[in-house]
Design a protein around this motif. Sequence first.
Motif, PDB file in Angstrom:
ATOM      1  N   LEU A 199     -65.616  76.383   5.208  1.00  0.00           N
ATOM      2  CA  LEU A 199     -66.688  75.586   5.804  1.00  0.00           C
ATOM      3  C   LEU A 199     -66.754  74.194   5.167  1.00  0.00           C
ATOM      4  N   ILE A 202     -63.910  72.085   6.587  1.00  0.00           N
ATOM      5  CA  ILE A 202     -64.169  71.608   7.953  1.00  0.00           C
ATOM      6  C   ILE A 202     -65.146  70.441   7.944  1.00  0.00           C
ATOM      7  N   LEU A 203     -66.222  70.554   7.185  1.00  0.00           N
ATOM      8  CA  LEU A 203     -67.224  69.492   7.151  1.00  0.00           C
ATOM      9  C   LEU A 203     -66.670  68.226   6.508  1.00  0.00           C
ATOM     10  N   LYS A 206     -64.269  66.440   8.802  1.00  0.00           N
ATOM     11  CA  LYS A 206     -64.936  65.816   9.948  1.00  0.00           C
ATOM     12  C   LYS A 206     -65.726  64.580   9.544  1.00  0.00           C
ATOM     13  N   TYR A 207     -66.518  64.694   8.489  1.00  0.00           N
ATOM     14  CA  TYR A 207     -67.422  63.596   8.127  1.00  0.00           C
ATOM     15  C   TYR A 207     -66.889  62.740   6.977  1.00  0.00           C
ATOM     16  N   LEU A 213     -62.672  67.544  15.293  1.00  0.00           N
ATOM     17  CA  LEU A 213     -62.414  68.976  15.259  1.00  0.00           C
ATOM     18  C   LEU A 213     -61.164  69.356  16.045  1.00  0.00           C
ATOM     19  N   ALA A 233     -66.872  74.059  16.278  1.00  0.00           N
ATOM     20  CA  ALA A 233     -68.131  73.362  16.527  1.00  0.00           C
ATOM     21  C   ALA A 233     -69.326  74.247  16.193  1.00  0.00           C
ATOM     22  N   GLN A 235     -69.450  76.467  13.855  1.00  0.00           N
ATOM     23  CA  GLN A 235     -69.587  76.489  12.399  1.00  0.00           C
ATOM     24  C   GLN A 235     -70.219  75.204  11.879  1.00  0.00           C
ATOM     25  N   VAL A 236     -69.886  74.067  12.495  1.00  0.00           N
ATOM     26  CA  VAL A 236     -70.512  72.804  12.086  1.00  0.00           C
ATOM     27  C   VAL A 236     -72.007  72.847  12.353  1.00  0.00           C
ATOM     28  N   CYS A 239     -73.661  75.132   9.809  1.00  0.00           N
ATOM     29  CA  CYS A 239     -73.755  74.493   8.491  1.00  0.00           C
ATOM     30  C   CYS A 239     -74.850  73.428   8.479  1.00  0.00           C
ATOM     31  N   THR A 240     -75.037  72.757   9.599  1.00  0.00           N
ATOM     32  CA  THR A 240     -76.111  71.762   9.680  1.00  0.00           C
ATOM     33  C   THR A 240     -77.471  72.405   9.445  1.00  0.00           C
TER      34      THR A 240
END
Length: 445
Positions: A199, A202-203, A206-207, A213, A233, A235-236, A239-240
């Motif tokens: 996780l 991925i974050l 992306k950021y 993604l 998406a 999972q994002v 996580c948010t």
Amino acid sequence: MTEGSGIDALRVALAAAEAKASRAEAKATEAEARAAVAAAKVSDAEAEIAFLKLMIEKLRRELYGTRSERKQRLLDQLELQLDELEASATEDELAAEAAAETVEVQGFRRRRSGRKPFPAHLPRERVVVPPPTSCACCGSAKLSKIGEDITETLEAIPRRWKVIQTVREKFTCRDCEKISQPPAPFHVTPRGWAGPNLLATILFEKYGQHQPLNRQRDRYAREGVDLSLSTLADQVGACTVALRPLHDLIAAHVMAADRLHGDDTKVPVLARGKCVTGRAWVYVRDDRPFGGPDPPAALFRYSRDRSGAHPVEHLETFAGILQADVYAGYNALYAGGRSPGPVIEAPCWSHARRKFFELADIAASARRGKNAPPISPPALEAVKRIDVLFDIERGINGESAEHRLAVRRELSAPVLADLKDWIGWRPSAGSCRNTPRWPRRWTTC
């Protein structure tokens, strides 16, 4: 002429021709080697020029404060050119070394900056080469170790995927026949199947690395793990929600400050068929230059436009000093009777200096050529006077409020008074359309 003498003559002529061909081949080889060395020198010079151009543009960006997207694209393009030129220069250098080994031609080796040592936190894997069993000179087996030489090579291990199986064994009681089992493992996200490291990857991609993604999905597929775009998406989004309490704590810490630095910057946003411009609003709490003990923090907010309603909404719970530019969208915050308290305007000296600097930028004027407007001597003088205030602020950075106030009253106040008199400041706004509006309070960002 006899047959034997004719054959001897032919042999002599053939030997002379072979010697001439050999000399010609040697000259051609030497010419090729010299050409390779010259090409390596040219490639090295081009790479060095590209490197210096990149450094100049980076220094200009740091000195002049330019943060435009166009300038960033220019730096990215220069870095791409530098990568290509560096690779070509290394290739030509190796070709020149190989060519110089065959003939007596002075080789060429590029000048490189000293390599930084490998980080100390990286694990070291010691590979010992088997020592000789006998002396290479006399063949004796009586060898004694006197030291060792270590050559370090940086290596990377490709990413490894694995599936962690958490086994929860079930037990039954022979007395009451009830089943006992350990609780299920904790997951970062509800019904989560991805581990915390995945996780975070991925974050961050992306950021932090600005990798969409869909590109992550394609890279994972090449590594043998098929994850759909909708799955990533999800999972994002999960996580948010999981990180929202941490975001709220940071936001509360930032808004509880007595002083905030606020600014906005353009953000290109991909839209259907075009690219639109959004806004990233940044509010920073950092009292370290003022001797404050609280930890610094930054709060980012996003909007699709630059409406003044956005800072009013973002700072609805804030009361204190706001250091920002003179953007009109902040004016509603400075109104009297505001709840929960007044916001004191503290316009930024850096923004005020920037307009004068644009009129006094000698380097930019030289780049524009003959059609460039002339350098403004009053603007250049204003920049010099404002820089005196900046030097004073650098000297008291991090000192206590009492010490900074005393130094400002002693050193900054006379400079500011002279600057106001020199620039023709008038207390009444609008008395002269060419007179700049001096805000109620100026401070350095």
